[in-house]
Design a protein around this motif. Structure first.
Motif, PDB file in Angstrom:
ATOM      1  N   LEU A  17       3.548   8.829  -3.454  1.00 63.28           N
ATOM      2  CA  LEU A  17       4.230   8.132  -2.368  1.00 63.28           C
ATOM      3  C   LEU A  17       3.368   8.160  -1.125  1.00 63.28           C
ATOM      4  O   LEU A  17       2.705   9.156  -0.841  1.00 63.28           O
ATOM      5  CB  LEU A  17       5.578   8.800  -2.089  1.00 63.28           C
ATOM      6  CG  LEU A  17       6.524   8.867  -3.281  1.00 63.28           C
ATOM      7  CD1 LEU A  17       7.743   9.707  -2.947  1.00 63.28           C
ATOM      8  CD2 LEU A  17       6.940   7.470  -3.697  1.00 63.28           C
ATOM      9  N   THR A  18       3.393   7.090  -0.371  1.00 65.09           N
ATOM     10  CA  THR A  18       2.624   7.055   0.866  1.00 65.09           C
ATOM     11  C   THR A  18       3.432   7.700   1.992  1.00 65.09           C
ATOM     12  O   THR A  18       4.660   7.742   1.959  1.00 65.09           O
ATOM     13  CB  THR A  18       2.265   5.613   1.281  1.00 65.09           C
ATOM     14  OG1 THR A  18       3.476   4.924   1.621  1.00 65.09           O
ATOM     15  CG2 THR A  18       1.505   4.887   0.178  1.00 65.09           C
ATOM     16  N   THR A  19       2.714   8.173   2.988  1.00 62.80           N
ATOM     17  CA  THR A  19       3.364   8.765   4.153  1.00 62.80           C
ATOM     18  C   THR A  19       4.263   7.739   4.827  1.00 62.80           C
ATOM     19  O   THR A  19       5.387   8.047   5.225  1.00 62.80           O
ATOM     20  CB  THR A  19       2.305   9.293   5.139  1.00 62.80           C
ATOM     21  OG1 THR A  19       1.498  10.257   4.465  1.00 62.80           O
ATOM     22  CG2 THR A  19       2.954   9.933   6.358  1.00 62.80           C
ATOM     23  N   ARG A  20       3.803   6.518   4.941  1.00 62.58           N
ATOM     24  CA  ARG A  20       4.596   5.478   5.594  1.00 62.58           C
ATOM     25  C   ARG A  20       5.893   5.220   4.831  1.00 62.58           C
ATOM     26  O   ARG A  20       6.963   5.103   5.427  1.00 62.58           O
ATOM     27  CB  ARG A  20       3.802   4.180   5.733  1.00 62.58           C
ATOM     28  CG  ARG A  20       4.558   3.133   6.544  1.00 62.58           C
ATOM     29  CD  ARG A  20       3.699   1.993   7.014  1.00 62.58           C
ATOM     30  NE  ARG A  20       2.487   2.363   7.701  1.00 62.58           N
ATOM     31  CZ  ARG A  20       2.404   2.716   8.985  1.00 62.58           C
ATOM     32  NH1 ARG A  20       3.490   2.790   9.707  1.00 62.58           N
ATOM     33  NH2 ARG A  20       1.248   3.013   9.526  1.00 62.58           N
ATOM     34  N   ALA A  21       5.822   5.126   3.524  1.00 65.79           N
ATOM     35  CA  ALA A  21       7.026   4.862   2.729  1.00 65.79           C
ATOM     36  C   ALA A  21       8.034   5.997   2.867  1.00 65.79           C
ATOM     37  O   ALA A  21       9.229   5.758   3.050  1.00 65.79           O
ATOM     38  CB  ALA A  21       6.654   4.649   1.268  1.00 65.79           C
ATOM     39  N   VAL A  22       7.546   7.226   2.807  1.00 65.90           N
ATOM     40  CA  VAL A  22       8.450   8.374   2.938  1.00 65.90           C
ATOM     41  C   VAL A  22       9.030   8.424   4.354  1.00 65.90           C
ATOM     42  O   VAL A  22      10.229   8.679   4.533  1.00 65.90           O
ATOM     43  CB  VAL A  22       7.731   9.687   2.563  1.00 65.90           C
ATOM     44  CG1 VAL A  22       8.581  10.898   2.887  1.00 65.90           C
ATOM     45  CG2 VAL A  22       7.361   9.677   1.089  1.00 65.90           C
TER      46      VAL A  22
END
Length: 153
Positions: free
Chosen positions: A26-31
């Motif tokens: 998971l990307t930081t932005r998505a989380v």
């Protein structure tokens, strides 16, 4: 006792990562979007969680992050201690320092209370935080852009 916003954000991120499939990166932005925190705050939390060995993060194309086995098995008490640090609950040594500090019994009472708080969190693992009903709820959360798309169809 109130946890810092940094610790709150870090715990939300860890919980979201705890429900991800092991092969999901998971990307930081998505989380950040899913747990409703600013990206810059999430990035700082991910960096610290990575330093602690709780999260493994890879940058660039094909990058992302996931919770490490150490992170999943860590107690919430140990994680909160690491994120909050060992400072006093009150500012006895602030500028100006408290004039009662050399003979104060409150400081020790507050330290004991803080340790009791952490001890109660030592009985909970990060992995157990996402047991029913939390895990399914976390998986159902979508980013605002996804929510708009889902409701439009």
């Amino acid at each position: 006792m109130r946890l810092t916003a940094f610790t709150d954000i870090s715990l939300r991120i860890v919980m979201r990562l705890a429900v991800a499939r092991p092969d999901d990166l998971l990307t930081t932005r998505a989380v950040a979007d899913v747990v409703a925190v600013p990206y810059t705050h999430a990035a700082k939390a991910v960096a610290r969680l990575s330093e602690l060995g709780v999260v493994e993060a890879r940058r660039g194309r094909g990058g992302g992050m996931h919770l490490t086995p150490t992170g999943r098995d860590m107690t919430v008490g140990a994680l909160v201690r690491a994120l909050e640090g060992e400072g006093d609950v009150v500012g006895c040594e602030d500028d100006p320092p408290c004039p009662l500090r050399s003979a104060c019994r409150l400081r020790m009472a507050l330290r004991q209370a803080r340790e009791a708080f952490y001890a109660s969190l030592d009985t909970v693992t990060v992995g157990s935080l996402v047991d029913q009903p939390t895990g399914p709820l976390l998986l159902s959360l979508v980013t605002p852009g996804e929510r708009t798309t889902a409701t439009a169809t």
